[in-house]
Design an enzyme around this catalytic site. Structure first.
Site, PDB file in Angstrom:
ATOM      1  N   ASP A 114     144.124  -3.473  18.956  1.00  0.00           N
ATOM      2  CA  ASP A 114     144.094  -4.716  18.180  1.00  0.00           C
ATOM      3  C   ASP A 114     145.493  -5.007  17.654  1.00  0.00           C
ATOM      4  O   ASP A 114     146.310  -4.092  17.494  1.00  0.00           O
ATOM      5  CB  ASP A 114     143.160  -4.556  16.963  1.00  0.00           C
ATOM      6  CG  ASP A 114     141.688  -4.645  17.334  1.00  0.00           C
ATOM      7  OD1 ASP A 114     141.368  -4.919  18.505  1.00  0.00           O
ATOM      8  OD2 ASP A 114     140.856  -4.436  16.425  1.00  0.00           O
ATOM      9  N   ARG A 164     144.847  -9.469  25.613  1.00  0.00           N
ATOM     10  CA  ARG A 164     143.772 -10.284  25.028  1.00  0.00           C
ATOM     11  C   ARG A 164     144.454 -11.324  24.131  1.00  0.00           C
ATOM     12  O   ARG A 164     145.214 -10.952  23.238  1.00  0.00           O
ATOM     13  CB  ARG A 164     142.848  -9.406  24.171  1.00  0.00           C
ATOM     14  CG  ARG A 164     141.793 -10.197  23.394  1.00  0.00           C
ATOM     15  CD  ARG A 164     141.410  -9.486  22.084  1.00  0.00           C
ATOM     16  NE  ARG A 164     140.802  -8.200  22.304  1.00  0.00           N
ATOM     17  CZ  ARG A 164     140.868  -7.205  21.399  1.00  0.00           C
ATOM     18  NH1 ARG A 164     141.514  -7.355  20.248  1.00  0.00           N
ATOM     19  NH2 ARG A 164     140.313  -6.045  21.654  1.00  0.00           N
TER      20      ARG A 164
HETATM   21  C1  LIG Z   1     137.251 -10.500  21.025  1.00  0.00           C
HETATM   22  C2  LIG Z   1     138.132 -10.838  19.862  1.00  0.00           C
HETATM   23  C3  LIG Z   1     139.055  -9.905  19.413  1.00  0.00           C
HETATM   24  C4  LIG Z   1     139.899 -10.230  18.344  1.00  0.00           C
HETATM   25  N1  LIG Z   1     140.895  -9.368  17.984  1.00  0.00           N
HETATM   26  C5  LIG Z   1     141.812  -9.738  17.071  1.00  0.00           C
HETATM   27  C6  LIG Z   1     142.942  -8.950  16.785  1.00  0.00           C
HETATM   28  O1  LIG Z   1     143.145  -7.873  17.349  1.00  0.00           O
HETATM   29  N2  LIG Z   1     143.849  -9.411  15.879  1.00  0.00           N
HETATM   30  C7  LIG Z   1     143.681 -10.616  15.230  1.00  0.00           C
HETATM   31  O2  LIG Z   1     144.541 -11.022  14.434  1.00  0.00           O
HETATM   32  N3  LIG Z   1     142.571 -11.363  15.449  1.00  0.00           N
HETATM   33  C8  LIG Z   1     141.648 -10.968  16.351  1.00  0.00           C
HETATM   34  N4  LIG Z   1     140.563 -11.771  16.585  1.00  0.00           N
HETATM   35  C9  LIG Z   1     140.243 -12.894  15.666  1.00  0.00           C
HETATM   36  C10 LIG Z   1     141.008 -14.147  16.000  1.00  0.00           C
HETATM   37  O3  LIG Z   1     142.379 -13.987  15.747  1.00  0.00           O
HETATM   38  C11 LIG Z   1     140.498 -15.336  15.150  1.00  0.00           C
HETATM   39  O4  LIG Z   1     140.689 -15.061  13.807  1.00  0.00           O
HETATM   40  C12 LIG Z   1     139.036 -15.663  15.366  1.00  0.00           C
HETATM   41  O5  LIG Z   1     138.652 -15.490  16.686  1.00  0.00           O
HETATM   42  C13 LIG Z   1     138.769 -17.147  14.990  1.00  0.00           C
HETATM   43  O6  LIG Z   1     139.557 -17.989  15.773  1.00  0.00           O
HETATM   44  P1  LIG Z   1     138.944 -18.878  16.986  1.00  0.00           P
HETATM   45  O7  LIG Z   1     139.798 -18.677  18.170  1.00  0.00           O
HETATM   46  O8  LIG Z   1     137.537 -18.565  17.180  1.00  0.00           O
HETATM   47  O9  LIG Z   1     139.216 -20.360  16.536  1.00  0.00           O
HETATM   48  P2  LIG Z   1     138.849 -21.183  15.210  1.00  0.00           P
HETATM   49  O10 LIG Z   1     139.641 -22.441  15.291  1.00  0.00           O
HETATM   50  O11 LIG Z   1     138.985 -20.338  13.988  1.00  0.00           O
HETATM   51  O12 LIG Z   1     137.306 -21.492  15.422  1.00  0.00           O
HETATM   52  C14 LIG Z   1     136.831 -22.330  16.476  1.00  0.00           C
HETATM   53  C15 LIG Z   1     135.338 -22.511  16.282  1.00  0.00           C
HETATM   54  O13 LIG Z   1     134.673 -21.253  16.467  1.00  0.00           O
HETATM   55  C16 LIG Z   1     133.663 -21.061  15.515  1.00  0.00           C
HETATM   56  N5  LIG Z   1     134.038 -19.972  14.594  1.00  0.00           N
HETATM   57  C17 LIG Z   1     135.244 -19.385  14.484  1.00  0.00           C
HETATM   58  N6  LIG Z   1     135.218 -18.397  13.564  1.00  0.00           N
HETATM   59  C18 LIG Z   1     133.981 -18.391  13.065  1.00  0.00           C
HETATM   60  C19 LIG Z   1     133.334 -17.608  12.077  1.00  0.00           C
HETATM   61  N7  LIG Z   1     133.956 -16.653  11.419  1.00  0.00           N
HETATM   62  N8  LIG Z   1     132.032 -17.867  11.823  1.00  0.00           N
HETATM   63  C20 LIG Z   1     131.373 -18.839  12.493  1.00  0.00           C
HETATM   64  N9  LIG Z   1     131.931 -19.612  13.443  1.00  0.00           N
HETATM   65  C21 LIG Z   1     133.215 -19.390  13.720  1.00  0.00           C
HETATM   66  C22 LIG Z   1     133.543 -22.387  14.785  1.00  0.00           C
HETATM   67  O14 LIG Z   1     132.620 -23.195  15.482  1.00  0.00           O
HETATM   68  C23 LIG Z   1     134.925 -22.949  14.885  1.00  0.00           C
HETATM   69  O15 LIG Z   1     134.953 -24.348  14.778  1.00  0.00           O
HETATM   70  C24 LIG Z   1     139.734 -11.477  17.668  1.00  0.00           C
HETATM   71  C25 LIG Z   1     138.794 -12.409  18.123  1.00  0.00           C
HETATM   72  C26 LIG Z   1     138.009 -12.116  19.205  1.00  0.00           C
HETATM   73  C27 LIG Z   1     137.035 -13.147  19.670  1.00  0.00           C
END
Ligand SMILES: Cc1cc2nc3c(=O)[nH]c(=O)nc-3n(C[C@H](O)[C@H](O)[C@H](O)COP(=O)(O)OP(=O)(O)OC[C@H]3O[C@@H](n4cnc5c(N)ncnc54)[C@H](O)[C@@H]3O)c2cc1C
Length: 283
Positions: A114, A164
């Protein structure tokens, strides 16, 4: 004794985490596999300089890999550098990651690293590079909100790194990060294009409908090997649709008693989650 906020938050957090212990994680992973998705298991815990605790985390990951093999869970593990020693000493993190990678190869599973907040980025990438030389299955997360990520991605792809792409979950300053959502989203799309121009083996880690649609469109032009990955408890409808459409899908499943910081990040991401928390007061 946990405070009232913490107890209420746990009611909401249960949707995002598998539970308190390793067997909860295995059970959840099996359910995820039944839904035709890979399970990426993460033992919660971060930012610790406590060597005894770090050793406990390492030993737990070794046990987790054994249990994944015994129970035939399909998937991988994902570890946080600051949980495995990077807060204490870079060398300690590197040694611990090496032990986990060795066990993962023995048990036929892969390891993802991560990405945490920006003070850790450089050392995390350096340690990743050291180990990637001998373990080509090792994966690394990169964050679209960081200004440096494009350069990191390009040089990591030159060595064939397995990446990723996520937006980034940590609050960062404007000198290192894009602050506006529109800028982060634009950078994510630019970086997606770089990934789809590569040889594949990458992960699209987002719940964002627009970016998922763009990834699907790019995959038609560049049919490379990639996987969509989601966090447990978020956008379950989208996961099912992608599986049915024939895409590879994975679910990132955290577990462990240290669920508090992780859940705070999920709450920050979406105002509606705060409503869930409020409702849990009356529920
Ligand atoms: C497989 C995976 C591994 C990850 N690993 C890391 C990592 O190592 N380091 C790191 O900094 N981050 C990590 N993340 C988290 C990432 O950085 C984001 O904070 C998180 O995925 C929210 O961003 P988004 O791309 O979904 O977009 P956003 O713009 O935040 O969300 C887009 C849409 O997705 C839905 N959504 C998003 N978050 C939520 C929520 N919490 N609850 C409900 N609906 C939601 C909503 O419909 C929203 O409108 C990871 C995410 C995933 C999916």
């Amino acid at each position: 004794m946990p405070g009232i906020t913490e107890r209420l938050l746990y009611r909401v957090a249960k949707r995002w985490i598998a539970g308190y212990n390793l067997e909860d994680a295995i059970l959840n992973a099996q359910h995820t596999n039944e839904k035709k998705m890979a399970a990426i298991l993460n033992r919660l815990g971060e930012h610790t300089p406590d060597r005894k605790l770090i050793e406990e985390y390492v030993e737990e990951y070794l046990r987790l890999l054994d249990r994944m093999q015994e129970t035939k869970v399909i998937g991988a593990i994902s570890v946080k550098p600051s949980q495995l020693g990077l807060t204490a000493e870079k060398l300690l993190f590197s040694q611990n990651l090496g032990r986990i990678i060795d066990k993962a190869s023995e048990t036929g599973r892969s390891v993802w690293v991560d990405m945490e907040n920006s003070p850790y980025t450089e050392n995390t990438i350096q340690v990743y590079r050291e180990h990637f030389d001998s373990c080509k299955d090792l994966g690394l997360c990169l964050q679209a909100n960081l200004r440096r990520t494009r350069a990191d991605m390009e040089s990591l792809l030159e060595i064939g790194a397995r990446l990723r792409l996520v937006k980034g979950a940590y609050p960062e300053n404007a000198d290192v990060a894009f602050k506006k959502k529109s800028e982060v989203d634009r950078n994510y799309l630019d970086l997606l294009k770089v990934l789809f121009g590569s040889d594949g083996r990458f992960v699209v880690g987002t719940h964002d409908d627009k970016l998922i649609a763009q990834a699907k469109a790019l995959s038609k032009e560049h049919p490379v090997d990639f996987e969509f990955e989601f966090l447990k408890g978020i956008r379950d409808d989208v996961k099912v649709n992608l599986v049915n459409e024939g895409y590879k899908v994975g679910e990132y499943i955290p577990y462990g008693p240290e669920w508090y910081n992780y859940s705070k990040r999920r709450l920050r991401e979406r105002k509606r989650n705060i409503l869930l928390l409020m409702r849990s007061v009356t529920g």
